[in-house]
Motif scaffolding. Structure first.
Motif, PDB file in Angstrom:
ATOM      1  N   ILE A   1      49.061  30.652 -16.864  1.00  0.00           N
ATOM      2  CA  ILE A   1      47.785  30.254 -16.468  1.00  0.00           C
ATOM      3  C   ILE A   1      47.618  30.526 -14.967  1.00  0.00           C
ATOM      4  O   ILE A   1      46.514  30.621 -14.536  1.00  0.00           O
ATOM      5  N   ARG A   2      48.242  30.097 -14.157  1.00  0.00           N
ATOM      6  CA  ARG A   2      48.467  29.985 -12.785  1.00  0.00           C
ATOM      7  C   ARG A   2      48.350  31.739 -12.366  1.00  0.00           C
ATOM      8  O   ARG A   2      47.129  31.842 -11.460  1.00  0.00           O
ATOM      9  N   ARG A   3      48.795  32.642 -12.981  1.00  0.00           N
ATOM     10  CA  ARG A   3      48.636  33.952 -12.432  1.00  0.00           C
ATOM     11  C   ARG A   3      47.023  34.339 -12.983  1.00  0.00           C
ATOM     12  O   ARG A   3      46.243  35.033 -12.084  1.00  0.00           O
ATOM     13  N   LEU A   4      46.699  33.941 -14.241  1.00  0.00           N
ATOM     14  CA  LEU A   4      45.287  34.286 -14.502  1.00  0.00           C
ATOM     15  C   LEU A   4      44.285  33.524 -13.585  1.00  0.00           C
ATOM     16  O   LEU A   4      43.101  34.143 -13.207  1.00  0.00           O
ATOM     17  N   PHE A   5      44.196  32.243 -13.153  1.00  0.00           N
ATOM     18  CA  PHE A   5      43.725  31.756 -12.096  1.00  0.00           C
ATOM     19  C   PHE A   5      43.678  32.442 -11.095  1.00  0.00           C
ATOM     20  O   PHE A   5      42.276  32.914 -10.392  1.00  0.00           O
TER      21      PHE A   5
ATOM     22  N   ALA B   1      39.512  38.224  -8.108  1.00  0.00           N
ATOM     23  CA  ALA B   1      38.223  39.153  -8.279  1.00  0.00           C
ATOM     24  C   ALA B   1      36.940  38.655  -7.972  1.00  0.00           C
ATOM     25  O   ALA B   1      35.837  39.348  -7.403  1.00  0.00           O
ATOM     26  N   TYR B   2      36.780  37.382  -8.035  1.00  0.00           N
ATOM     27  CA  TYR B   2      35.589  36.718  -7.459  1.00  0.00           C
ATOM     28  C   TYR B   2      35.426  36.807  -5.808  1.00  0.00           C
ATOM     29  O   TYR B   2      34.366  36.906  -5.516  1.00  0.00           O
ATOM     30  N   LEU B   3      36.651  36.487  -5.237  1.00  0.00           N
ATOM     31  CA  LEU B   3      36.370  36.739  -3.806  1.00  0.00           C
ATOM     32  C   LEU B   3      36.053  38.287  -3.242  1.00  0.00           C
ATOM     33  O   LEU B   3      35.360  38.611  -2.401  1.00  0.00           O
ATOM     34  N   ALA B   4      36.760  39.099  -4.097  1.00  0.00           N
ATOM     35  CA  ALA B   4      36.230  40.557  -3.836  1.00  0.00           C
ATOM     36  C   ALA B   4      35.065  40.928  -4.133  1.00  0.00           C
ATOM     37  O   ALA B   4      34.182  41.453  -3.216  1.00  0.00           O
ATOM     38  N   THR B   5      34.618  40.348  -5.161  1.00  0.00           N
ATOM     39  CA  THR B   5      32.917  40.588  -5.608  1.00  0.00           C
ATOM     40  C   THR B   5      32.207  39.936  -4.323  1.00  0.00           C
ATOM     41  O   THR B   5      31.134  40.603  -3.742  1.00  0.00           O
ATOM     42  N   TRP B   6      32.443  38.734  -4.100  1.00  0.00           N
ATOM     43  CA  TRP B   6      31.801  38.069  -2.940  1.00  0.00           C
ATOM     44  C   TRP B   6      31.683  39.058  -1.686  1.00  0.00           C
ATOM     45  O   TRP B   6      30.774  39.039  -1.034  1.00  0.00           O
TER      46      TRP B   6
END
Length: 80
Positions: free
Chosen positions: A2-6, A12-17
């Motif tokens: 779960i930690r890896r998925l988080f 991915a969110y930070l890269a998109t931002w």
């Protein structure tokens, strides 16, 4: 797991931002935004100047051309 998925989702969110922020800094985008701001400022200045001119014309009774000619001595031209 779960930690890896988080952390993967966070990455991915930070890269998109970051991509969106960098895309906003492109020269054509900055130029367009600056031109829009200058155009808006010029519109505001024209509106304020028109409003102030209306106030001054009403204050001094300069609504018609004939009223300005009556206040001038006969040998003074009004600039036209």
């Amino acid at each position: 797991m779960i930690r890896r998925l988080f952390y993967m989702a966070l990455g991915a969110y930070l890269a998109t931002w970051a991509q969106r922020r960098l895309r906003a800094l492109k020269p054509d985008h900055l130029a367009r935004r600056a031109a829009d701001q200058v155009r808006g400022f010029a519109d505001d200045v024209r509106d304020q100047a028109s409003h102030r001119e209306t106030e001054l014309r009403a204050r001094f009774g300069l609504d018609t051309v004939s009223s300005t000619q009556t206040h001038l001595p006969p040998n003074v031209r009004d600039g036209r």
